[in-house]
Design an enzyme around this catalytic site. Structure first.
Site, short mmCIF file in Angstrom:
data_model
loop_
_atom_site.label_atom_id
_atom_site.label_comp_id
_atom_site.label_asym_id
_atom_site.label_seq_id
_atom_site.Cartn_x
_atom_site.Cartn_y
_atom_site.Cartn_z
N TYR A 81 0.81 -1.22 0.00
CA TYR A 81 0.00 0.00 0.00
C TYR A 81 0.85 1.28 0.00
O TYR A 81 0.32 2.38 -0.03
CB TYR A 81 -1.09 -0.01 1.07
CG TYR A 81 -0.69 -0.07 2.53
CD1 TYR A 81 0.04 0.95 3.13
CD2 TYR A 81 -1.13 -1.11 3.34
CE1 TYR A 81 0.36 0.93 4.48
CE2 TYR A 81 -0.83 -1.16 4.69
CZ TYR A 81 -0.07 -0.15 5.26
OH TYR A 81 0.23 -0.17 6.59
N LYS A 117 4.75 5.15 4.43
CA LYS A 117 5.42 4.14 3.61
C LYS A 117 5.63 4.68 2.18
O LYS A 117 6.64 4.38 1.55
CB LYS A 117 4.60 2.85 3.56
CG LYS A 117 4.42 2.15 4.92
CD LYS A 117 5.61 1.29 5.28
CE LYS A 117 5.33 0.44 6.52
NZ LYS A 117 6.53 -0.23 7.03
#
Ligand code: HXC
Length: 283
Positions: free
Chosen positions: A148, A163
């Site tokens: 993701y 991230k």
């Protein structure tokens, strides 16, 4: 698969290395003869991990520090380098995450996860990168992401944003620092059943359904991820730079594919449905 001394000349710093995937990577690297230092917030698991690595014949050390605080990180890594020698590689593994509706997040909740995942990665990478540039030694950075990072994901917004930032950091510095002999790569794991992740991200009773939904019908084994990490840290991967390797059983591809959901149904049912739709067969 690997030579027993694949990582002999490496001294590797692993953030969040006291538990979960961090510990699995620490064990694998030490087993391949790297000296391994683990850092994190909780002394208990760090000490236990370092003791286990030493009991297995490895060279290991630990220090407690919060990756959100660059001063703590600098002090800890200086002590660890005195003990083990100069670091040659860094694994950015420390993470923070939880499931929450984004409209209910407090500013501090967003801040907390982004500071651990994105700022922590930046602090550790810049810290060791500066030393490697000064020493003209080169170095290797490996960061742990998840698919993701590029897909986005509902209900883990701070982690998804952080991230994504680490992926950008990896690709940016892979180019900027290549001239210094520093290469940066990432691994994007799907579901791996560790206490840290599953206690926060896998609602009770949903694990079996999650396994079935994976194209390979199972979760990942931490040892599988550790092998991939060892490869990317090793000289075998000397020409791999700026890459992100996914290890998720094919899950993200399936989620993104228009007809991926068909694979959740019994194959006979899928075939019968498709056969019934062929021209000339429709009622
Ligand atoms: C909403 C929450 C929350 C939750 C914490 N907060 N948990 N908000 N829902 N479930 C809010 C708090 O209310 C607080 O905001 C702020 O976040 C900081 O919380 P603290 O508990 O004070 O922070 P701290 O003690 O530093 O703990 C950090 C943490 C915690 C991230 C919240 O979960 C942690 O230590 N995690 C480390 C390990 C971890 O998360 N591992 C999982 C990584 S797995 P207020 O406003 O109240 O002050 C992973 C895998 C991804 O990333 C891949 C999946 C496929």
């Amino acid at each position: 698969m690997f030579r027993d001394d694949l990582l002999r000349d490496q001294t590797i710093l692993i953030t969040g290395g006291g538990s979960g995937l961090g510990r699995a990577m620490a064990e694998r690297c030490a087993g391949l003869e790297a000296a391994v230092a683990v850092v994190g917030r909780r002394p208990g698991p760090l000490e236990e991990t370092a003791d286990a690595l030493r009991d297995g014949g490895g060279r290991a050390a630990w220090a407690s520090c919060d990756v959100r605080d660059p001063q703590q990180l600098a002090a800890a890594t200086e002590r660890l380098e005195e003990e083990l020698g100069p670091f040659t590689a860094l694994v950015n593994n420390a993470a923070g995450n939880f499931l929450a509706p984004s409209e209910d997040l407090s500013a501090n909740a967003f801040d907390t996860v982004v500071k651990i995942v994105l700022y922590g990665t930046f602090h550790a990478t810049q810290l060791l990168g500066r030393r490697w540039i000064e020493r003209r030694s080169g170095g290797v950075v490996l960061s742990i992401l998840t698919p993701y990072a590029w897909m986005g994901s509902p209900f883990v917004l701070p982690s998804a944003c952080a991230k994504a930032g680490v992926l950008a950091l990896t690709r940016s510095l892979a180019i900027e620092w290549a001239t210094y002999g520093i290469r940066l790569n990432a691994i994007a794991p799907g579901p791996f059943p560790t206490d840290g992740a599953f206690s926060r991200l896998m609602p009770p009773g949903m694990a079996e359904a999650a396994k079935r939904a994976n194209p390979l019908g199972r979760f990942g084994e931490p040892a599988e991820l550790a092998d991939l990490a060892a490869f990317l840290l090793s000289p075998m991967a000397a020409y791999v730079n700026g890459e992100c390797v996914t290890i998720d059983g094919g899950q993200w591809l399936k989620q993104g594919q228009e007809f991926g959901g068909f694979t959740d149904l019994p194959r006979d049912q899928v075939k019968a449905t498709m056969a019934a739709m062929r021209p000339g067969k429709r009622g």
